[in-house]
Design an enzyme around this catalytic site. Structure first.
Site, PDB file in Angstrom:
ATOM      1  N   CYS A  74      79.913  52.911  36.096  1.00  0.00           N
ATOM      2  CA  CYS A  74      81.299  52.687  36.552  1.00  0.00           C
ATOM      3  C   CYS A  74      81.672  51.216  36.499  1.00  0.00           C
ATOM      4  O   CYS A  74      82.856  50.876  36.631  1.00  0.00           O
ATOM      5  CB  CYS A  74      81.478  53.109  38.017  1.00  0.00           C
ATOM      6  SG  CYS A  74      80.888  54.724  38.454  1.00  0.00           S
ATOM      7  N   HIS A 114      83.928  62.303  42.423  1.00  0.00           N
ATOM      8  CA  HIS A 114      84.208  63.537  41.687  1.00  0.00           C
ATOM      9  C   HIS A 114      84.598  64.663  42.651  1.00  0.00           C
ATOM     10  O   HIS A 114      84.043  65.763  42.565  1.00  0.00           O
ATOM     11  CB  HIS A 114      82.962  63.981  40.905  1.00  0.00           C
ATOM     12  CG  HIS A 114      82.391  62.948  39.992  1.00  0.00           C
ATOM     13  ND1 HIS A 114      81.074  62.961  39.576  1.00  0.00           N
ATOM     14  CD2 HIS A 114      82.953  61.860  39.404  1.00  0.00           C
ATOM     15  CE1 HIS A 114      80.852  61.934  38.757  1.00  0.00           C
ATOM     16  NE2 HIS A 114      81.972  61.245  38.649  1.00  0.00           N
ATOM     17  N   GLU A 158     103.850  64.245  54.183  1.00  0.00           N
ATOM     18  CA  GLU A 158     103.646  63.159  55.142  1.00  0.00           C
ATOM     19  C   GLU A 158     102.571  62.161  54.692  1.00  0.00           C
ATOM     20  O   GLU A 158     102.711  60.947  54.857  1.00  0.00           O
ATOM     21  CB  GLU A 158     103.258  63.744  56.515  1.00  0.00           C
ATOM     22  CG  GLU A 158     102.951  62.733  57.606  1.00  0.00           C
ATOM     23  CD  GLU A 158     104.180  61.938  58.061  1.00  0.00           C
ATOM     24  OE1 GLU A 158     105.304  62.275  57.641  1.00  0.00           O
ATOM     25  OE2 GLU A 158     104.000  60.968  58.810  1.00  0.00           O
ATOM     26  N   HIS A 168      86.986  65.272  35.617  1.00  0.00           N
ATOM     27  CA  HIS A 168      85.928  64.317  35.940  1.00  0.00           C
ATOM     28  C   HIS A 168      86.061  63.835  37.380  1.00  0.00           C
ATOM     29  O   HIS A 168      85.191  64.097  38.202  1.00  0.00           O
ATOM     30  CB  HIS A 168      85.997  63.158  34.929  1.00  0.00           C
ATOM     31  CG  HIS A 168      85.027  62.062  35.169  1.00  0.00           C
ATOM     32  ND1 HIS A 168      84.670  61.157  34.200  1.00  0.00           N
ATOM     33  CD2 HIS A 168      84.350  61.673  36.270  1.00  0.00           C
ATOM     34  CE1 HIS A 168      83.799  60.295  34.696  1.00  0.00           C
ATOM     35  NE2 HIS A 168      83.600  60.578  35.951  1.00  0.00           N
TER      36      HIS A 168
HETATM   37 ZN    ZN Z   1      82.204  59.568  37.262  1.00  0.00          ZN
END
Ligand code: ZN
Length: 203
Positions: free
Chosen positions: A78, A98, A119, A169
């Site tokens: 990531c 995820h 809201e 994903h």
């Molecule tokens: Zn991921």
């Protein structure tokens, strides 16, 4: 701050693991502290992280510190997206997960999740009850790092967005600090569940 940042990532990872965002080693959290970025290694169960497990990167993505506790640990896949959100969206904390609700939300539209008059929209920066909240959707890729180019293009196109969905994903969501990132993540999950639930009812 160093110790606090490391402990906060572990705390957030346990929290979002419990919410179902980080099952099976998926997902991750990063925190920016000045010109240092703290994040977890790939392939680790996120409810078992300890402060020594974390990597420290520069804002350009160079590894400044590796975890002493795990030889051979790799930086999370990531990382390029986390760094893009820090650079382009001025994020202080980015959460990737995820949750099933986010995946279902990507089935509702080709280009973006849109919602108004709930809201919990108020929990997203700059939004009121009657405003439309829009979260762009990217198509998934074989490898997480391949999302970097479309993710950066998406942030250029939507400079005020606080989150990006990835089809089938999950989601990247951020805030100026970990409190805002956590709040926006929880509110978005609530909105995904509500809208998917309303569609299920055929309303
Ligand atoms: Zn991921």
């Amino acid at each position: 701050m160093e110790t606090a940042s490391r402990e906060r990532i572990c705390e957030l990872s346990r929290h979002f693991h419990q919410l179902g965002w980080m099952r099976g080693t998926g997902g991750g959290v990063c925190l920016r502290d000045g010109d240092r970025v703290y994040l977890a290694p790939s392939g680790r169960l996120k409810d078992e992280l300890i402060p020594d497990d974390l990597f420290v990167l520069s804002l350009a993505g160079e590894v400044l510190e590796s975890p002493p506790s795990a030889t051979g640990a790799k930086v999370s896949a990531c990382a390029p997206l986390f760094l893009a959100a820090i650079e382009q969206a001025h994020a202080g904390c980015v959460i990737h997960g995820h949750p099933v609700s986010s995946v279902l939300a990507t089935e509702l539209s080709t280009d973006a999740f849109r919602v108004r008059e709930f809201e919990m929209i108020k929990g997203i920066r700059g939004h009121g009850f009657f405003d439309e909240l829009m979260v762009p959707i990217l198509d998934n890729t074989s490898h997480e790092h391949e999302l970097e180019a479309p993710f950066r293009a998406c942030l250029r196109q939507h400079p005020n967005t606080q989150a990006v969905l990835v089809r089938r994903h999950g989601i990247y969501v951020w805030g100026e600090d970990s409190t805002e990132a956590k709040r926006q993540a929880e509110c978005l999950e609530w909105l995904f569940e509500a809208v998917v639930g309303v569609r299920r009812l055929g309303l």
